[in-house]
Design an enzyme around this catalytic site. Structure first.
Site, PDB file in Angstrom:
ATOM      1  N   ASP A   1       0.589  -1.287   0.060  1.00 38.88           N
ATOM      2  CA  ASP A   1       0.203   0.000  -0.071  1.00 38.88           C
ATOM      3  C   ASP A   1       0.804   1.370   0.027  1.00 38.88           C
ATOM      4  O   ASP A   1       2.022   1.101   0.261  1.00 38.88           O
ATOM      5  CB  ASP A   1      -0.821   0.021   1.233  1.00 38.88           C
ATOM      6  CG  ASP A   1      -1.820   1.222   1.500  1.00 38.88           C
ATOM      7  OD1 ASP A   1      -2.370   1.783   0.385  1.00 38.88           O
ATOM      8  OD2 ASP A   1      -1.748   1.755   2.532  1.00 38.88           O
TER       9      ASP A   1
ATOM     10  N   ASP B   1      -0.322   5.023   0.944  1.00 35.77           N
ATOM     11  CA  ASP B   1      -0.667   5.807   2.121  1.00 35.77           C
ATOM     12  C   ASP B   1      -0.455   5.476   3.643  1.00 35.77           C
ATOM     13  O   ASP B   1      -1.149   4.442   3.660  1.00 35.77           O
ATOM     14  CB  ASP B   1      -2.046   6.479   1.820  1.00 35.77           C
ATOM     15  CG  ASP B   1      -2.153   7.359   0.562  1.00 35.77           C
ATOM     16  OD1 ASP B   1      -1.702   8.637   0.414  1.00 35.77           O
ATOM     17  OD2 ASP B   1      -2.732   6.712  -0.265  1.00 35.77           O
TER      18      ASP B   1
ATOM     19  N   ASN C   1      -8.915  -2.190   3.659  1.00 37.16           N
ATOM     20  CA  ASN C   1      -8.905  -2.568   2.476  1.00 37.16           C
ATOM     21  C   ASN C   1      -7.755  -3.374   1.851  1.00 37.16           C
ATOM     22  O   ASN C   1      -7.838  -3.667   0.956  1.00 37.16           O
ATOM     23  CB  ASN C   1      -9.126  -1.414   1.423  1.00 37.16           C
ATOM     24  CG  ASN C   1      -8.267  -0.233   1.560  1.00 37.16           C
ATOM     25  OD1 ASN C   1      -7.256  -0.250   2.456  1.00 37.16           O
ATOM     26  ND2 ASN C   1      -7.969   0.591   0.626  1.00 37.16           N
TER      27      ASN C   1
END
Length: 220
Positions: free
Chosen positions: A9, A11, A173
């Site tokens: 990921d 961020d 997520n």
């Protein structure tokens, strides 16, 4: 040496910040956007809905802001070591993000990342010729299912099994890709993500992932 695909990921994982929160500060909706971000990352609200709500608040913001935001970002401690070591071991490195190509592509170029999948923001041109955000996302929404699908697709492209993949992230997520990967790591993650991950790192040093990967391999 075992061939690997490392997917992260962006961020709050590859970088310390949340880019959309930084954009929110620039347009005066920082607190409102940060609150929506936090709820989405904790899995309290649907990510696609949260993204659309936040992006609408960015309407009218000059696209010049991306250079300004990028200059304020901090690449996470240990990230360069992790990526450089991965490449030295002939691994492939990808990032899949609920953020934006307008910033992610700059990170990819700086860090030498091999794959990137993120959102693209819609723009329009004012009468004075200035390019501004129009409050929309022009690409497909990157959901938890999308992140898992990209992990699988990049693994296939490199003739790797999921057991040969590594996934690192912090938000709700990221859970499906973390659980599907051969080595899944929650990085300074939200409680729901830590609870779901096989491994976790709770200090901001991505290089610690190398110890986890090597220990995992030594037990096989």
């Amino acid at each position: 040496m075992t061939q690997r695909l490392l997917v992260m990921d962006i961020d709050s994982t590859l970088i310390d910040e949340e880019v959309i929160d930084e954009l929110g500060d620039a347009c005066g909706f920082g607190q409102q956007i940060s609150e929506i971000t936090a709820r989405a990352m904790n899995g309290e609200i649907d990510f696609a809905q949260a993204l659309q709500q936040r992006v609408r608040l960015l309407k009218g913001l000059s696209t010049d802001i991306f250079d300004e935001v990028y200059a304020r970002l901090h690449i996470t401690n240990g990230a360069r070591t992790l990526i450089d070591t991965a490449h030295a071991r002939d691994w492939t490195v990808g990032v899949v993000s609920g953020g934006f190509h307008e910033v992610a592509d700059k990170l990819v170029a700086e860090l030498g990342i091999d794959y990137c999948y993120a959102h693209t923001l819609g723009t329009s041109t004012r009468e004075d010729g200035q390019s501004v955000l129009d409050g929309t996302v022009t690409s497909d929404i990157v959901t938890k299912e999308t992140k898992l699908a990209q992990l699988r697709a990049w693994a296939r492209e490199n003739d790797l099994t999921l057991d040969q993949t590594i996934a690192i992230g912090d938000g709700a997520n990221d859970i499906p890709m973390i659980q599907a990967a051969g080595v899944g790591i929650a990085f300074c993650a939200k409680p729901v993500t830590r609870a779901a991950a096989p491994y976790q790192i709770n200090e901001r040093n991505l290089a610690l992932a190398l110890d986890i990967i090597d220990r995992h391999d030594s037990r096989r």
